[in-house]
Each structure stands twice: as C-alpha cells, then as structure tokens.
Design a protein around this motif. Structure first.
Motif, short mmCIF file in Angstrom:
data_model
loop_
_atom_site.label_atom_id
_atom_site.label_comp_id
_atom_site.label_asym_id
_atom_site.label_seq_id
_atom_site.Cartn_x
_atom_site.Cartn_y
_atom_site.Cartn_z
N GLY A 143 0.81 -1.21 0.00
CA GLY A 143 0.00 0.00 0.00
C GLY A 143 0.84 1.26 0.00
N MET A 144 1.95 1.24 0.73
CA MET A 144 2.85 2.39 0.76
C MET A 144 3.51 2.61 -0.60
SD MET A 144 4.49 1.61 4.51
CE MET A 144 5.85 2.78 4.45
N LYS A 145 3.86 1.53 -1.29
CA LYS A 145 4.43 1.65 -2.63
C LYS A 145 3.40 2.25 -3.59
CE LYS A 145 7.64 -2.24 -2.17
NZ LYS A 145 7.90 -3.65 -2.54
N GLN A 146 2.13 1.87 -3.41
CA GLN A 146 1.07 2.44 -4.25
C GLN A 146 0.96 3.94 -4.02
OE1 GLN A 146 0.29 0.04 -6.71
NE2 GLN A 146 -1.82 0.60 -6.41
N PRO B 144 -5.52 1.74 -8.50
CA PRO B 144 -4.66 2.55 -7.61
C PRO B 144 -4.78 2.19 -6.14
CG PRO B 144 -6.61 3.80 -8.26
CD PRO B 144 -6.61 2.55 -9.08
N PHE B 145 -5.82 1.44 -5.76
CA PHE B 145 -6.03 1.12 -4.34
C PHE B 145 -5.52 -0.27 -3.97
CE2 PHE B 145 -9.65 3.73 -5.84
CZ PHE B 145 -9.30 4.91 -5.22
N SER B 146 -4.87 -0.94 -4.90
CA SER B 146 -4.38 -2.30 -4.67
C SER B 146 -3.41 -2.33 -3.49
CB SER B 146 -3.68 -2.82 -5.92
OG SER B 146 -3.17 -4.10 -5.71
N GLY B 147 -3.65 -3.24 -2.56
CA GLY B 147 -2.76 -3.40 -1.42
C GLY B 147 -3.04 -2.48 -0.25
N MET B 148 -4.01 -1.56 -0.41
CA MET B 148 -4.34 -0.63 0.67
C MET B 148 -5.44 -1.19 1.56
SD MET B 148 -4.33 3.13 -1.13
CE MET B 148 -2.91 3.72 -2.06
N ASP B 149 -5.38 -0.84 2.83
CA ASP B 149 -6.45 -1.23 3.73
C ASP B 149 -7.66 -0.30 3.52
OD1 ASP B 149 -5.81 1.17 5.04
OD2 ASP B 149 -4.66 0.15 6.61
N ILE B 150 -8.74 -0.59 4.22
CA ILE B 150 -9.98 0.15 4.03
C ILE B 150 -9.78 1.64 4.29
CG2 ILE B 150 -12.34 0.48 4.88
CD1 ILE B 150 -12.42 -2.53 5.44
N GLU B 151 -9.09 1.96 5.37
CA GLU B 151 -8.85 3.36 5.72
C GLU B 151 -8.02 4.06 4.65
OE1 GLU B 151 -7.20 5.99 9.53
OE2 GLU B 151 -6.79 3.84 9.40
N ARG C 3 -10.00 4.74 1.43
CA ARG C 3 -10.92 5.85 1.61
C ARG C 3 -10.17 7.18 1.60
NH1 ARG C 3 -15.83 7.47 0.38
NH2 ARG C 3 -16.76 8.86 1.92
N GLU C 4 -9.03 7.22 2.25
CA GLU C 4 -8.24 8.44 2.34
C GLU C 4 -7.77 8.89 0.96
OE1 GLU C 4 -3.87 9.64 4.13
OE2 GLU C 4 -5.03 8.10 5.16
N ILE C 5 -7.26 7.95 0.16
CA ILE C 5 -6.76 8.30 -1.17
C ILE C 5 -7.90 8.66 -2.10
CG2 ILE C 5 -5.57 7.40 -3.22
CD1 ILE C 5 -3.74 8.14 -0.88
N ALA C 6 -9.03 7.98 -1.99
CA ALA C 6 -10.19 8.31 -2.81
C ALA C 6 -10.67 9.74 -2.53
CB ALA C 6 -11.33 7.32 -2.57
N LEU C 7 -10.70 10.12 -1.25
CA LEU C 7 -11.11 11.48 -0.89
C LEU C 7 -10.10 12.51 -1.40
CD1 LEU C 7 -12.41 10.92 2.77
CD2 LEU C 7 -13.77 11.56 0.77
N MET C 8 -8.82 12.17 -1.35
CA MET C 8 -7.79 13.07 -1.85
C MET C 8 -7.96 13.31 -3.35
SD MET C 8 -4.75 13.14 -3.73
CE MET C 8 -4.03 11.49 -3.62
N LEU C 9 -8.17 12.23 -4.10
CA LEU C 9 -8.34 12.35 -5.55
C LEU C 9 -9.61 13.12 -5.89
CD1 LEU C 9 -7.26 8.74 -6.59
CD2 LEU C 9 -6.05 10.87 -7.12
N ARG C 10 -10.65 12.84 -5.14
CA ARG C 10 -11.91 13.57 -5.36
C ARG C 10 -11.71 15.08 -5.15
NH1 ARG C 10 -17.64 12.05 -2.37
NH2 ARG C 10 -18.96 13.52 -3.50
N GLY C 11 -10.94 15.43 -4.11
CA GLY C 11 -10.66 16.83 -3.85
C GLY C 11 -9.84 17.47 -4.96
N SER D 234 -10.87 -0.12 -10.99
CA SER D 234 -10.79 -0.61 -9.62
C SER D 234 -11.75 -1.78 -9.43
CB SER D 234 -11.14 0.49 -8.62
OG SER D 234 -11.13 0.00 -7.29
N HIS D 235 -11.29 -2.79 -8.69
CA HIS D 235 -12.18 -3.88 -8.31
C HIS D 235 -13.09 -3.47 -7.16
CE1 HIS D 235 -9.09 -6.43 -10.41
NE2 HIS D 235 -10.20 -6.93 -10.88
N GLN D 236 -12.70 -2.40 -6.47
CA GLN D 236 -13.48 -1.92 -5.33
C GLN D 236 -14.41 -0.80 -5.81
OE1 GLN D 236 -13.21 -3.46 -2.44
NE2 GLN D 236 -11.43 -4.71 -2.98
N VAL D 237 -15.55 -1.18 -6.35
CA VAL D 237 -16.48 -0.20 -6.91
C VAL D 237 -16.90 0.82 -5.86
CG1 VAL D 237 -18.73 0.13 -8.01
CG2 VAL D 237 -17.29 -1.81 -8.66
#
Length: 240
Positions: free
Chosen positions: A133-136, A156-163, A166-174, A187-190
């Motif tokens: 997740g850190m490498k991602q 882009p969320f591969s290997g990341m935990d739920i938190e 969510r954090e990266i999705a919110l950052m990209l949305r912003g 993403s497989h995580q719709v």
C-alpha cells in the motif's frame, strides 16, 4: 479533452481490447469496469501510448498520444501496472529522480506531494521496507508531481487497507474538484470510486459493451455495482 476513438489492440488468442470509445472532459472521472482479463490494463496502456494499436487512437486536445508524445505526455499522469520503484532509494529520493523530467517540480513540490498522499512520515525510509500500500501511495505521488491534467489510474487502491483506500479516494476527489483534473480509473473496489465518478464504462472479454453517465445509472439502478452486474449478466446471456 481526452478522446478515445475505436481503440483496438488484440493479442493472439483474442485477448486485448476492441472498439473502445470514450470522451473525457475536464473534471470528469470515468470508471473502467470489467472482470479480471477483460482488457482494462491493455486499454489503459494503449490510451497512454505504451502499446501500438491495430486501429484507432487516443488524443489529448486533438493531438495523438502515440504520434505526438511531446504535446500530450506533459499533461498526463500514468499509474498503470504494478508499482516498481527503486527499492534501494528512500521515498523522498525516488521522487527527486523526477526533478529534471518535469519543469516546475522543485523540493517544495516534492514535500507537498508526499503530504498529499500521506507519506511524509515515511519519506526517509528505504522503499524495500514499504508495504504494498505504501508503494502504491509513492507511485501515485510520482504521477501527481507535475500537476497533470489527466490521470490514468489502473487499480490505484491495490494493497491498501480500508482506511487507506478511503483516504486516497477522498484526496483524488478533492483534486478533481479543485483543479478540474480528468481521471480514468479502474478498480475492483467499486464502492471506493462510486461517490466521485461521473461516468462508468464496462468492458467484457476485450470488448467495450456499455458506457453511461452516473446520473443515468442512478436513474435506473441502485448503484454502479448493480449497473455493472446487470450489463455483465446481459452480455453473458447473449443480450437476452
């Protein structure tokens, strides 16, 4: 504007992508959806100009990505395939490798981008000690450094935990809201992307089968996942 017209790249055995058509305007976020092996990564590689195509093309503001990279690549941020940073470097030093590649990327921008992806406290750690997740996150930082107008993000969320997801999705949305950046994301995580995409595009067995705006999707389905499953089932049953 990013426009994909009849993009086709077929490998022996039929794998690849056929007849992909997309138009992405400033501030739009398109989700590329499909099962494993559907052709999503091939489609992104072809859109990025990394693959020669059998026919069709991808264009940024009218310029072919494959034929005029000098006019298109400076505006694109590409995160496609497995992250492969240099393991012997620290995260900070890895981003410093991009210093001379992009005008305007200075030390302040590196620090800003590390903060953006939540990696400031890990900046001086060797990448070989990073989790997946850190490498991602670091790879995402590397494609954001030069403030691209268009992002192509493959899982882009591969290997990341739920938190983390969510954090990266919110950052990209912003970023999309603040800068008008355009994004094509698979993403497989719709559920991670459903709240901030503007369009959904479904590919199945290498074929582009359906694209719809999120408003249209929500008028007919409970959510993007239901829209996706409906069209997948329809395709598998022969359109009946």
């Amino acid at each position: 504007m990013f426009k994909v017209n009849d993009l086709t790249k077929v490998y022996p055995g039929g794998r690849g992508i056929q007849g992909l058509n997309l138009t992405v305007h400033a501030g739009e976020v398109v989700a590329l959806l499909g099962p494993n092996g559907a052709g999503k990564t091939t489609a992104m590689q072809a859109m990025a100009g990394w693959l020669g195509t059998d026919r069709g093309e991808a264009c940024w503001n009218g310029a072919s990505v494959a034929e005029r990279p000098e006019l298109t690549r400076p505006y694109m941020g590409l995160m496609i395939g497995e992250p492969s940073p240099y393991l012997y470097l620290t995260g900070y030093d890895y981003l410093r490798c991009y210093h001379k590649l992009y005008p305007g990327v200075d030390e302040a921008r590196i620090r800003q981008t590390l903060e953006l992806v939540g990696m400031t406290k890990h900046r001086d750690l060797k990448i070989k000690k990073y989790s997946t997740g850190m490498k991602q996150r670091l790879e995402l930082a590397s494609v954001l450094l030069h403030r691209p107008k268009l992002l192509l993000l493959d899982e882009p969320f591969s290997g990341m935990d739920i938190e983390g997801r969510r954090e990266i999705a919110l950052m990209l949305r912003g970023l999309v809201a603040d800068t008008g950046m355009s994004v094509i994301v698979s993403s497989h995580q719709v559920h991670d992307i459903e709240d901030w995409i503007t369009h959904a595009c479904i590919v199945y067995e290498g074929r582009h089968i359906h694209t719809a705006g999120i408003v249209q999707v929500r008028e007919s389905f409970a959510g993007v996942e239901d829209y996706y499953l409906h069209h997948l089932a329809q395709e598998r049953s022969g359109g009946v």
